[in-house]
Design a protein around this motif. Structure first.
Motif, PDB file in Angstrom:
ATOM      1  N   TYR A  99      23.667 -12.962   4.611  1.00 30.53           N
ATOM      2  CA  TYR A  99      22.509 -13.582   3.675  1.00 30.53           C
ATOM      3  C   TYR A  99      21.531 -14.061   4.390  1.00 30.53           C
ATOM      4  N   LEU A 100      21.800 -14.776   5.332  1.00 25.25           N
ATOM      5  CA  LEU A 100      20.776 -15.369   6.287  1.00 25.25           C
ATOM      6  C   LEU A 100      20.038 -14.286   6.785  1.00 25.25           C
ATOM      7  N   PHE A 101      20.513 -13.114   7.254  1.00 23.47           N
ATOM      8  CA  PHE A 101      19.912 -12.176   8.018  1.00 23.47           C
ATOM      9  C   PHE A 101      18.988 -11.514   7.057  1.00 23.47           C
ATOM     10  N   ILE A 102      19.284 -11.092   5.926  1.00 24.79           N
ATOM     11  CA  ILE A 102      18.536 -10.826   4.844  1.00 24.79           C
ATOM     12  C   ILE A 102      17.095 -11.645   4.583  1.00 24.79           C
ATOM     13  N   LYS A 103      17.585 -12.917   4.627  1.00 22.91           N
ATOM     14  CA  LYS A 103      16.501 -13.438   4.243  1.00 22.91           C
ATOM     15  C   LYS A 103      15.319 -13.763   5.139  1.00 22.91           C
ATOM     16  N   ALA A 104      15.845 -13.760   6.631  1.00 22.48           N
ATOM     17  CA  ALA A 104      14.997 -13.843   7.823  1.00 22.48           C
ATOM     18  C   ALA A 104      14.172 -12.547   7.940  1.00 22.48           C
ATOM     19  N   ARG A 105      14.937 -11.418   7.600  1.00 20.07           N
ATOM     20  CA  ARG A 105      14.267 -10.013   7.839  1.00 20.07           C
ATOM     21  C   ARG A 105      12.864  -9.982   6.761  1.00 20.07           C
ATOM     22  N   PHE A 106      13.162 -10.467   5.585  1.00 12.93           N
ATOM     23  CA  PHE A 106      12.265 -10.366   4.812  1.00 12.93           C
ATOM     24  C   PHE A 106      10.976 -11.253   4.830  1.00 12.93           C
ATOM     25  N   SER A 107      11.630 -12.629   5.388  1.00 15.36           N
ATOM     26  CA  SER A 107      10.489 -13.384   5.785  1.00 15.36           C
ATOM     27  C   SER A 107       9.550 -12.951   7.019  1.00 15.36           C
ATOM     28  N   ARG A 108      10.029 -12.167   7.656  1.00 16.21           N
ATOM     29  CA  ARG A 108       9.157 -11.607   8.989  1.00 16.21           C
ATOM     30  C   ARG A 108       8.042 -10.772   8.382  1.00 16.21           C
ATOM     31  N   ARG A 109       8.263 -10.124   7.313  1.00 21.61           N
ATOM     32  CA  ARG A 109       7.607  -8.792   6.818  1.00 21.61           C
ATOM     33  C   ARG A 109       6.605  -9.247   5.691  1.00 21.61           C
ATOM     34  N   THR A 110       6.719 -10.620   5.550  1.00 27.64           N
ATOM     35  CA  THR A 110       5.506 -11.201   4.435  1.00 27.64           C
ATOM     36  C   THR A 110       4.131 -10.999   4.863  1.00 27.64           C
ATOM     37  N   VAL A 111       3.086 -10.491   4.281  1.00 27.41           N
ATOM     38  CA  VAL A 111       1.500 -10.610   4.423  1.00 27.41           C
ATOM     39  C   VAL A 111       0.726 -11.122   3.519  1.00 27.41           C
ATOM     40  N   PRO A 112      -0.094 -11.820   3.638  1.00 22.55           N
ATOM     41  CA  PRO A 112      -1.149 -12.164   2.635  1.00 22.55           C
ATOM     42  C   PRO A 112      -1.608 -10.777   1.883  1.00 22.55           C
ATOM     43  N   CYS A 113      -1.719 -11.109   0.440  1.00 24.54           N
ATOM     44  CA  CYS A 113      -2.150 -10.046  -0.204  1.00 24.54           C
ATOM     45  C   CYS A 113      -3.055 -10.465  -1.459  1.00 24.54           C
ATOM     46  N   THR A 114      -4.007  -9.446  -1.937  1.00 16.61           N
ATOM     47  CA  THR A 114      -4.776  -9.964  -3.208  1.00 16.61           C
ATOM     48  C   THR A 114      -4.835  -8.692  -3.962  1.00 16.61           C
ATOM     49  N   ALA A 115      -4.869  -9.072  -5.432  1.00 14.61           N
ATOM     50  CA  ALA A 115      -5.159  -8.009  -6.256  1.00 14.61           C
ATOM     51  C   ALA A 115      -6.419  -8.240  -7.099  1.00 14.61           C
ATOM     52  N   ALA A 116      -7.213  -7.501  -7.270  1.00 13.17           N
ATOM     53  CA  ALA A 116      -8.359  -7.689  -8.132  1.00 13.17           C
ATOM     54  C   ALA A 116      -8.332  -6.519  -8.977  1.00 13.17           C
ATOM     55  N   PHE A 117      -8.966  -6.914 -10.304  1.00  8.02           N
ATOM     56  CA  PHE A 117      -8.859  -5.991 -11.341  1.00  8.02           C
ATOM     57  C   PHE A 117     -10.385  -6.063 -11.750  1.00  8.02           C
ATOM     58  N   THR A 118     -11.252  -5.040 -12.036  1.00  8.42           N
ATOM     59  CA  THR A 118     -12.310  -4.684 -12.389  1.00  8.42           C
ATOM     60  C   THR A 118     -12.408  -3.926 -13.735  1.00  8.42           C
ATOM     61  N   GLN A 119     -13.513  -3.591 -14.428  1.00  9.31           N
ATOM     62  CA  GLN A 119     -13.503  -2.881 -15.580  1.00  9.31           C
ATOM     63  C   GLN A 119     -13.131  -1.474 -15.274  1.00  9.31           C
ATOM     64  N   THR A 120     -13.044  -1.072 -14.119  1.00 12.11           N
ATOM     65  CA  THR A 120     -12.769   0.328 -13.910  1.00 12.11           C
ATOM     66  C   THR A 120     -11.707   0.744 -12.875  1.00 12.11           C
ATOM     67  N   GLN A 121     -11.351  -0.347 -12.187  1.00 10.25           N
ATOM     68  CA  GLN A 121     -10.455   0.016 -10.970  1.00 10.25           C
ATOM     69  C   GLN A 121      -9.508  -1.146 -10.486  1.00 10.25           C
ATOM     70  N   LEU A 122      -8.521  -1.048  -9.657  1.00 12.07           N
ATOM     71  CA  LEU A 122      -7.743  -2.139  -9.194  1.00 12.07           C
ATOM     72  C   LEU A 122      -7.794  -1.929  -7.573  1.00 12.07           C
ATOM     73  N   LEU A 123      -8.294  -3.122  -7.113  1.00 12.03           N
ATOM     74  CA  LEU A 123      -8.386  -3.272  -5.482  1.00 12.03           C
ATOM     75  C   LEU A 123      -7.414  -3.995  -4.967  1.00 12.03           C
ATOM     76  N   VAL A 124      -6.300  -3.610  -4.091  1.00 12.21           N
ATOM     77  CA  VAL A 124      -5.230  -4.182  -3.393  1.00 12.21           C
ATOM     78  C   VAL A 124      -5.352  -4.447  -2.001  1.00 12.21           C
ATOM     79  N   THR A 125      -5.480  -5.580  -1.444  1.00  7.93           N
ATOM     80  CA  THR A 125      -5.409  -5.758  -0.109  1.00  7.93           C
ATOM     81  C   THR A 125      -4.152  -6.433   0.431  1.00  7.93           C
ATOM     82  N   THR A 126      -3.458  -5.743   1.429  1.00 12.90           N
ATOM     83  CA  THR A 126      -2.134  -6.109   2.058  1.00 12.90           C
ATOM     84  C   THR A 126      -2.474  -6.175   3.611  1.00 12.90           C
ATOM     85  N   GLY A 127      -2.533  -7.443   3.866  1.00 13.80           N
ATOM     86  CA  GLY A 127      -2.978  -7.966   5.358  1.00 13.80           C
ATOM     87  C   GLY A 127      -4.462  -7.342   5.617  1.00 13.80           C
ATOM     88  N   THR A 128      -4.441  -6.402   6.608  1.00 12.84           N
ATOM     89  CA  THR A 128      -5.994  -5.954   6.788  1.00 12.84           C
ATOM     90  C   THR A 128      -6.326  -4.382   6.002  1.00 12.84           C
TER      91      THR A 128
END
Length: 341
Positions: free
Chosen positions: A217-246
């Motif tokens: 259980y601790l291994f799974i939790k630590a593995r997922f924590s290391r793969r976390t990246v900052p993200c954004t999701a922006a909805f406009t009138q015509t498209q969805l823009l998603v950023t994952t890290g860079t």
């Protein structure tokens, strides 16, 4: 000849259900138990993984309940009741079942061996709930809040932490970790019987729970924590823009075939499906900042309206916090030709 889309969708949902895999594994092990070879390596491993998947399904179901307090109560009560039943079967029930038919003994043994990892997973879930409560900030610290929408000139935007991973990969990692833990448990029991001459259901409970399940259980939790990246999701009138890290991903609404948006639970995530690619961002298990919950805000009415205008229709779902949009068949390029006899 192309496959039936409805049948394919149903098959994919079944494959992604841990309970289906649990039933398949336990069903495969039944002949070994009925023939008196239930403690051999293969059936032992099948039942151990199947039982863990049963416990995982129950914990996830309580975490997904809309009334979180009721889910916590049901989780604790069932864990105590099932744990007490397992204790009775392990320490008291064997003497009562000595004169029972062989088939009944085999069934009870299967329940015992499957129940050990299932109960262990339930109590790991309770430990996770307690650790979440203990990690809540005090009155002096900022309150943890869910991400909120930010108004932009072109639409709305939300910041969150997530893991870029398909849901099936997440399930495969969990199942593989459980299988590896089951193999280590089996090897430990074989070594204990060969060198020390001690092996019993009681000893199995100790090895599977304290020495294998918790580290897994601790291994799974630590593995997922290391793969976390900052993200954004922006909805406009015509498209969805998603950023994952860079990295940045642009999806025009006319290109999206299915959009899944889940706000809460460990499976809180975004899924964007097009004809050429699929992007999945799981935020429920990601390591979010201390002041932010691993959740997503509900889609605004203006966003829903823009998605509808882009040819995406909202589907009805029974799961709380889940919103799913699928492309209307009449808006798919060439769909009229596909409907011709």
């Amino acid at each position: 000849m192309s496959s039936d889309p409805l049948r394919t969708a149903v098959w994919r949902k079944l494959v992604l259900q841990p309970l289906v895999w649990a039933a398949a594994l336990l069903g495969t092990a039944i002949p070994w138990y009925l023939s008196g070879h239930g403690l051999d390596f293969v059936p032992y491993l099948l039942v151990l993984v199947g039982g863990a998947l049963c416990g995982m399904t129950f914990v996830n179901a309580t975490l997904s309940m809309k009334r979180t307090g009721l889910g916590a109560v049901i989780h604790f009560v069932v864990a105590v009741v099932v744990g007490g039943a397992m204790w009775w079967l392990v320490f008291r029930g064997n003497t009562i079942l000595d004169d029972s038919p062989g088939a009944l003994k085999s069934a009870v043994l299967l329940v015992q061996m499957a129940g050990i990892p299932a109960v262990g997973w339930m109590w790991l879930g309770i430990i996770s709930r307690l650790s979440s409560l203990a990690s809540k900030p005090s009155t002096k610290d900022p309150e943890r809040v869910a991400p909120v929408w930010e108004e932009q000139p072109t639409g709305t935007l939300v910041h969150f932490a997530a893991i870029t991973m398909p849901l099936r990969t997440l399930i495969v990692i969990m199942v593989a970790t459980i299988a590896a833990a089951g193999s280590l448990t089996a090897l430990a029991l074989i070594a204990a019987e060969y060198y020390l001459g001690i092996v019993s259901v009681r000893f199995t409970l100790i090895v599977a729970g304290a020495l294998v399940a918790l580290p897994a259980y601790l291994f799974i939790k630590a593995r997922f924590s290391r793969r976390t990246v900052p993200c954004t999701a922006a909805f406009t009138q015509t498209q969805l823009l998603v950023t994952t890290g860079t990295e940045q991903h642009v999806f025009r609404y006319s290109q999206i075939e299915k959009l899944l948006w889940r706000c809460t639970s460990d499976y809180a995530r975004i899924e964007v499906h097009t004809q050429d690619s699929t992007l999945t961002l799981i935020t429920g298990i990601a390591k979010a900042p201390r002041t932010v919950l691993g959740q997503l805000p509900e889609l605004s009415r203006s966003t829903v309206r823009s998605l509808n205008e882009g040819g995406l229709a909202k589907k009805r779902t029974k799961r709380p916090g889940l919103t799913e949009f699928c492309r209307v068949p009449s808006t798919i390029p060439g769909s009229k030709d596909l409907l011709r006899p």
